[in-house]
Design a protein around this motif. Structure first.
Motif, PDB file in Angstrom:
ATOM      1  N   THR A  60      37.511  50.403  44.026  1.00  0.00           N
ATOM      2  CA  THR A  60      38.041  49.417  43.085  1.00  0.00           C
ATOM      3  C   THR A  60      37.873  48.002  43.636  1.00  0.00           C
ATOM      4  OG1 THR A  60      40.270  49.736  43.962  1.00  0.00           O
ATOM      5  CG2 THR A  60      39.683  50.971  41.964  1.00  0.00           C
ATOM      6  N   GLY A  61      38.002  47.849  44.943  1.00  0.00           N
ATOM      7  CA  GLY A  61      37.759  46.549  45.561  1.00  0.00           C
ATOM      8  C   GLY A  61      36.310  46.123  45.394  1.00  0.00           C
ATOM      9  N   GLY A  62      35.380  47.070  45.577  1.00  0.00           N
ATOM     10  CA  GLY A  62      33.965  46.771  45.391  1.00  0.00           C
ATOM     11  C   GLY A  62      33.647  46.367  43.963  1.00  0.00           C
ATOM     12  N   LEU A  63      34.262  47.059  43.012  1.00  0.00           N
ATOM     13  CA  LEU A  63      34.068  46.710  41.604  1.00  0.00           C
ATOM     14  C   LEU A  63      34.635  45.325  41.318  1.00  0.00           C
ATOM     15  CD1 LEU A  63      33.228  47.412  38.725  1.00  0.00           C
ATOM     16  CD2 LEU A  63      35.444  48.560  38.458  1.00  0.00           C
ATOM     17  N   TYR A  64      35.810  45.042  41.848  1.00  0.00           N
ATOM     18  CA  TYR A  64      36.428  43.728  41.662  1.00  0.00           C
ATOM     19  C   TYR A  64      35.525  42.635  42.242  1.00  0.00           C
ATOM     20  CZ  TYR A  64      39.934  40.033  41.726  1.00  0.00           C
ATOM     21  OH  TYR A  64      40.610  38.851  41.530  1.00  0.00           O
ATOM     22  N   ARG A  65      34.964  42.876  43.423  1.00  0.00           N
ATOM     23  CA  ARG A  65      34.066  41.890  44.033  1.00  0.00           C
ATOM     24  C   ARG A  65      32.872  41.632  43.117  1.00  0.00           C
ATOM     25  NH1 ARG A  65      32.487  40.268  49.664  1.00  0.00           N
ATOM     26  NH2 ARG A  65      30.517  39.189  49.342  1.00  0.00           N
ATOM     27  N   ARG A  66      32.296  42.696  42.576  1.00  0.00           N
ATOM     28  CA  ARG A  66      31.145  42.520  41.670  1.00  0.00           C
ATOM     29  C   ARG A  66      31.543  41.704  40.441  1.00  0.00           C
ATOM     30  NH1 ARG A  66      30.010  47.474  43.724  1.00  0.00           N
ATOM     31  NH2 ARG A  66      30.855  48.727  42.030  1.00  0.00           N
ATOM     32  N   LEU A  67      32.732  41.956  39.916  1.00  0.00           N
ATOM     33  CA  LEU A  67      33.187  41.244  38.719  1.00  0.00           C
ATOM     34  C   LEU A  67      33.493  39.768  38.994  1.00  0.00           C
ATOM     35  CD1 LEU A  67      35.555  43.908  37.123  1.00  0.00           C
ATOM     36  CD2 LEU A  67      33.363  43.087  36.214  1.00  0.00           C
ATOM     37  N   VAL A  68      34.100  39.495  40.131  1.00  0.00           N
ATOM     38  CA  VAL A  68      34.538  38.132  40.417  1.00  0.00           C
ATOM     39  C   VAL A  68      33.482  37.324  41.177  1.00  0.00           C
ATOM     40  CG1 VAL A  68      36.289  36.761  41.631  1.00  0.00           C
ATOM     41  CG2 VAL A  68      36.965  38.772  40.343  1.00  0.00           C
TER      42      VAL A  68
END
Length: 157
Positions: free
Chosen positions: A119-127
């Protein structure tokens, strides 16, 4: 997590036609104004930030908080360190002010962060990956520059 233990994400710099003390006041004012917006507190609540409201001493000093951040170090006219965390990331935003000439300064915003798990990796990609973080940081620096270049606000008795 101490700011130096976090991986470097990026940094952005703007040159400001103002002395470091004027730039410092502008930085604190803009950060306080940004943190007072309903969107800031709503977002901090949504992602589960540790700091969800503006609290503590003003102008910003160690112990102050803004939605999403708490001040861990404040060296007036030189450096302001904001740290924070939520469900998807632990991060630090370090503002450095450097005099570059007579009545001129450079303001740098350095971001450090860790994004654990899927979820952190996904958040990084989004932000970060979409350019949203870069856009927001540059916009913040431009606001500080404009505020500082207007000069200090007159004090009222």
């Amino acid at each position: 997590m101490p700011k130096n233990a976090l991986p470097h994400v990026d940094d952005h710099t703007t040159v400001v036609e103002a002395a470091p003390d004027v730039l410092w006041r502008a930085l604190c004012e803009v950060l306080d104004r940004s943190g007072a917006r309903p969107g800031a507190t709503g977002y901090a609540r949504l992602v589960g930030c540790t700091d969800r409201a503006a609290t503590g001493p003003r102008p910003l000093a160690a112990g102050s908080a803004l939605p999403g951040f708490h001040v861990t170090s404040a060296l007036p006219d030189r450096e302001l360190v904001l740290e924070g965390g939520h469900r998807f990331s632990s991060y630090a935003l370090v503002f450095r002010i450097e005099r570059t000439g007579r009545g001129r300064s450079a303001l740098t915003a350095e971001t450090r962060a860790v994004f654990p798990g899927a979820t952190g990796g996904l958040y990084r990609r989004l932000v970060v990956g979409t350019g949203g973080h870069t856009w927001a940081t540059r916009r913040l620096l431009a606001s500080v520059r404009r505020r500082a270049e207007r000069g200090p606000r007159p004090t009222t008795a």
